[in-house]
Design a protein around this motif. Structure first.
Motif, short mmCIF file in Angstrom:
data_model
loop_
_atom_site.label_atom_id
_atom_site.label_comp_id
_atom_site.label_asym_id
_atom_site.label_seq_id
_atom_site.Cartn_x
_atom_site.Cartn_y
_atom_site.Cartn_z
N THR A 129 35.01 18.68 -20.68
CA THR A 129 35.92 17.54 -20.84
C THR A 129 35.23 16.24 -20.43
O THR A 129 34.34 16.23 -19.58
N ALA A 130 35.66 15.14 -21.04
CA ALA A 130 35.10 13.83 -20.73
C ALA A 130 35.58 13.38 -19.35
O ALA A 130 36.72 13.59 -18.96
N VAL A 131 34.67 12.76 -18.61
CA VAL A 131 34.96 12.28 -17.27
C VAL A 131 34.42 10.85 -17.16
O VAL A 131 33.28 10.58 -17.55
N ASP A 132 35.24 9.94 -16.64
CA ASP A 132 34.77 8.58 -16.42
C ASP A 132 33.95 8.53 -15.13
O ASP A 132 34.41 8.96 -14.08
N VAL A 133 32.72 8.01 -15.25
CA VAL A 133 31.85 7.86 -14.09
C VAL A 133 31.78 6.37 -13.77
O VAL A 133 31.42 5.57 -14.64
N GLU A 134 32.13 6.00 -12.55
CA GLU A 134 32.16 4.60 -12.16
C GLU A 134 30.75 4.02 -12.01
O GLU A 134 29.79 4.75 -11.82
N GLY A 162 0.79 -1.21 0.00
CA GLY A 162 0.00 0.00 0.00
C GLY A 162 0.83 1.27 0.00
O GLY A 162 0.36 2.33 -0.38
N PHE A 163 2.07 1.18 0.46
CA PHE A 163 2.94 2.36 0.53
C PHE A 163 3.89 2.39 -0.65
O PHE A 163 3.95 3.36 -1.39
N GLY A 164 4.66 1.31 -0.82
CA GLY A 164 5.60 1.26 -1.94
C GLY A 164 6.70 0.26 -1.69
O GLY A 164 6.70 -0.47 -0.70
N ALA A 165 7.63 0.24 -2.63
CA ALA A 165 8.74 -0.71 -2.55
C ALA A 165 10.06 0.01 -2.74
O ALA A 165 10.21 0.84 -3.64
N PHE A 166 11.01 -0.30 -1.87
CA PHE A 166 12.36 0.22 -1.96
C PHE A 166 13.22 -0.85 -2.61
O PHE A 166 13.15 -2.02 -2.24
N SER A 167 14.05 -0.46 -3.56
CA SER A 167 14.96 -1.40 -4.18
C SER A 167 16.25 -0.67 -4.55
O SER A 167 16.34 0.55 -4.38
N VAL A 168 17.22 -1.43 -5.03
CA VAL A 168 18.50 -0.86 -5.43
C VAL A 168 18.68 -1.11 -6.91
O VAL A 168 18.48 -2.22 -7.39
N LYS A 169 19.00 -0.07 -7.64
CA LYS A 169 19.26 -0.20 -9.07
C LYS A 169 20.74 0.05 -9.32
O LYS A 169 21.37 0.84 -8.64
N GLN A 170 21.25 -0.65 -10.31
CA GLN A 170 22.66 -0.50 -10.67
C GLN A 170 22.77 0.42 -11.87
O GLN A 170 22.07 0.26 -12.86
N ARG A 171 23.63 1.39 -11.75
CA ARG A 171 23.93 2.27 -12.88
C ARG A 171 25.30 1.87 -13.41
O ARG A 171 26.28 1.83 -12.66
N ASP A 172 25.36 1.55 -14.69
CA ASP A 172 26.60 1.11 -15.30
C ASP A 172 27.61 2.25 -15.39
O ASP A 172 27.24 3.43 -15.38
N ALA A 173 28.87 1.88 -15.50
CA ALA A 173 29.93 2.88 -15.71
C ALA A 173 29.69 3.55 -17.06
O ALA A 173 29.16 2.94 -17.99
N ARG A 174 30.05 4.81 -17.15
CA ARG A 174 29.83 5.55 -18.40
C ARG A 174 30.82 6.69 -18.49
O ARG A 174 31.52 6.99 -17.53
N GLY A 210 30.95 10.59 -18.83
CA GLY A 210 30.14 11.79 -18.71
C GLY A 210 30.94 13.00 -19.15
O GLY A 210 32.07 12.88 -19.63
N ARG A 211 30.35 14.15 -18.99
CA ARG A 211 31.02 15.40 -19.35
C ARG A 211 30.97 16.35 -18.17
O ARG A 211 29.96 16.50 -17.50
N ASN A 212 32.09 17.02 -17.94
CA ASN A 212 32.14 18.06 -16.93
C ASN A 212 31.38 19.25 -17.52
O ASN A 212 31.77 19.78 -18.56
N PRO A 213 30.28 19.68 -16.90
CA PRO A 213 29.48 20.77 -17.48
C PRO A 213 30.22 22.11 -17.57
O PRO A 213 29.92 22.93 -18.43
#
Length: 95
Positions: free
Chosen positions: A68-73, A47-59, A61-64
């Motif tokens: 410059t390109a930045v590696d995000v773990e 009735g309230f909701g569900a908490f879970s963990v999602k994985q974000r892959d390495a990618r 990114g760009r420093n705004p």
């Protein structure tokens, strides 16, 4: 609402419980949710909701600021999906 307000509200609604006991109960519930998620488990509160963990892959990114390109773990982030009852209440459907 912050944790102390929640504790005060629960203590007010349950006069037989001391504020110290209510605080311990609330802290235990939150600690158990955090521990379960740290293990990668899903926590569902019907009735309230569900908490879970999602994985974000390495990618890459760009420093705004510099562009410059930045590696995000790879990282794990908490995710909450509302339950039907909560969604209905928020939208004015007492369902």
């Amino acid at each position: 609402m912050i944790r102390s307000e929640l504790i005060a509200r629960i203590a007010e609604d349950n006069p037989k419980l001391s504020l110290r006991h209510v605080e311990k109960i609330v802290n235990t519930v939150f600690d158990e949710i955090v521990e379960a998620m740290a293990r990668g488990d899903r926590v569902e509160l019907r009735g309230f909701g569900a908490f879970s963990v999602k994985q974000r892959d390495a990618r890459t990114g760009r420093n705004p600021r510099t562009g410059t390109a930045v590696d995000v773990e790879e990282k794990h982030v908490p995710f909450f999906k509302t339950g039907k009852l909560l969604r209905d209440r928020l939208n004015g459907n007492e369902g």
